[in-house]
Every structure is written in C-alpha cells, then in structure tokens.
Design a protein around this motif. Structure first.
Motif, PDB file in Angstrom:
ATOM      1  N   MET A   1      -0.697   0.876   0.257  1.00 44.00           N
ATOM      2  CA  MET A   1      -1.238  -0.491   0.466  1.00 44.00           C
ATOM      3  C   MET A   1      -2.888  -0.214   0.965  1.00 44.00           C
ATOM      4  N   HIS A   2      -3.256   0.918   1.387  1.00 47.15           N
ATOM      5  CA  HIS A   2      -4.415   1.360   1.765  1.00 47.15           C
ATOM      6  C   HIS A   2      -5.391   1.679   0.624  1.00 47.15           C
ATOM      7  N   GLN A   3      -6.572   1.143   0.942  1.00 46.79           N
ATOM      8  CA  GLN A   3      -7.615   1.412  -0.061  1.00 46.79           C
ATOM      9  C   GLN A   3      -8.867   1.982   0.317  1.00 46.79           C
ATOM     10  N   ARG A  15      -9.942  -0.037   3.815  1.00 42.03           N
ATOM     11  CA  ARG A  15      -9.039  -0.932   4.316  1.00 42.03           C
ATOM     12  C   ARG A  15      -7.769  -0.656   4.507  1.00 42.03           C
ATOM     13  N   ASP A  16      -6.948  -1.494   5.290  1.00 37.83           N
ATOM     14  CA  ASP A  16      -5.628  -1.044   5.477  1.00 37.83           C
ATOM     15  C   ASP A  16      -4.791  -1.809   4.338  1.00 37.83           C
ATOM     16  N   ILE A  17      -5.460  -3.064   3.675  1.00 35.96           N
ATOM     17  CA  ILE A  17      -4.728  -3.758   2.646  1.00 35.96           C
ATOM     18  C   ILE A  17      -5.652  -3.549   1.605  1.00 35.96           C
ATOM     19  N   SER A  18      -5.363  -3.213   0.221  1.00 37.13           N
ATOM     20  CA  SER A  18      -5.904  -3.223  -0.852  1.00 37.13           C
ATOM     21  C   SER A  18      -6.334  -4.576  -1.336  1.00 37.13           C
ATOM     22  N   CYS A  19      -7.481  -4.864  -1.826  1.00 37.38           N
ATOM     23  CA  CYS A  19      -7.933  -6.163  -2.443  1.00 37.38           C
ATOM     24  C   CYS A  19      -8.486  -5.942  -3.805  1.00 37.38           C
ATOM     25  N   CYS A  32     -13.083  -8.494   1.974  1.00 33.84           N
ATOM     26  CA  CYS A  32     -11.921  -8.900   2.458  1.00 33.84           C
ATOM     27  C   CYS A  32     -11.172  -7.774   3.364  1.00 33.84           C
ATOM     28  N   TYR A  33     -10.084  -8.209   4.099  1.00 41.62           N
ATOM     29  CA  TYR A  33      -9.409  -7.302   4.798  1.00 41.62           C
ATOM     30  C   TYR A  33     -10.284  -6.377   5.808  1.00 41.62           C
ATOM     31  N   HIS A  66      -5.425  -2.297  14.894  1.00 39.98           N
ATOM     32  CA  HIS A  66      -5.251  -0.897  14.245  1.00 39.98           C
ATOM     33  C   HIS A  66      -6.179   0.186  14.937  1.00 39.98           C
TER      34      HIS A  66
END
Length: 157
Positions: A1-3, A15-19, A32-33, A66
């Motif tokens: 899920m990291h990007q 970022r920790d969550i992909s967008c 975002c995120y 985090h």
C-alpha cells in the motif's frame, strides 16, 4: 500500500497509502494521504526551490502517529535537543530528550540518567526529523553535521 515516486531529480516523494485520484490527468504527486518529500544525495535544487527543498528535507507538514520511534530535534528555550518521538496526539508530541554534554560543544549529547527526560511538546516545537545520531564514545552521540548546520542557522547558534 506504500507509494514512492519521483518527479524531480534527487527528490523522492512517498506516502503510506497509495493514491491514484489524478492518474488520468498524469498527476502522481497529489497531496493526498500526507505526501512527504525527501532529498536524496547532494542534488543542488534549482534557484527558486532552495528554501522549499530545505524545509521539506527536515520537517514534515504534520507530525503523525507513524512518526513514533523516529528521531527528531525539539526546540526548547531556543536550543536544539535530539529526541525520540514516543506518542502523538492531535497537536501534541510526547518525546524522550537527550541532554548536551557541555555548554561549549553543543553537538555532543547524552541520555540523562537515572531519570529520563520525557515530556509533551506542541508539534510545532519539533524542528525537524533526522537519522539516528552517531556514537562518538561510550556515552555521547553527535547529530549529523548537515542537520547541525541547519539547526545552527535556524536558531542563530
């Protein structure tokens, strides 16, 4: 899920969550995120980007959960103190601080004992994140010279 992505040479964005909200428009670095930046190596920024890259390298926009366990510099009485982030709650950060070894050599620090220096600070008192300091002897550590130069300039030391 990291990007992780790069749109500028020498600058990684993560970022920790992909967008992918603007992928159709070929925009990958939307904010975002909690998109963060880090400068890699000694890539000189373009003339207009100097202060922006310097700030992005040292201080995230928001201190978040985090960041727990990461090293930082907290400003207390206009002096820098290397610390470890223990907890984050809204706009407050619980950190464990180091102390200076002497008043003449500000970049020699140690863990106080037998009582630990653990306190809550406002997140805007966190000046920057940093890599783990280097041990200079059995008890003292030293902050990376580039980060120390940044702190000296910011605080006028």
């Amino acid at each position: 899920m990291h990007q992780v992505l790069s749109t500028t040479p020498g600058v990684l964005k993560y970022r920790d969550i992909s967008c992918f909200c603007q992928a159709a428009e070929d925009v990958w670095d939307c904010p975002c995120y909690s998109l963060q930046d880090v400068v890699v190596g000694d890539v000189p920024p373009t003339e207009g980007d100097q202060s922006e890259v310097q700030t992005q390298q040292h201080r995230p926009d928001v201190i978040e959960l985090h960041h727990c366990g990461k090293w930082c510099i907290v400003r207390y009485d206009d002096q820098p103190y290397p610390s470890i982030i223990l907890e984050v709650e809204e706009h407050s950060v619980k950190i464990k601080c180091m102390h200076r070894n002497s008043r003449y050599d500000l970049n020699r620090l140690y863990w106080p004992s037998p009582i630990e220096d653990v306190n809550w600070y406002l997140d805007d008192e966190i000046m920057c994140l940093m890599p783990e300091p280097v041990a200079v002897n059995k008890r003292a550590i030293q902050v990376d010279e580039k980060i120390w130069a940044y702190l000296k300039e910011e605080l006028g030391l």
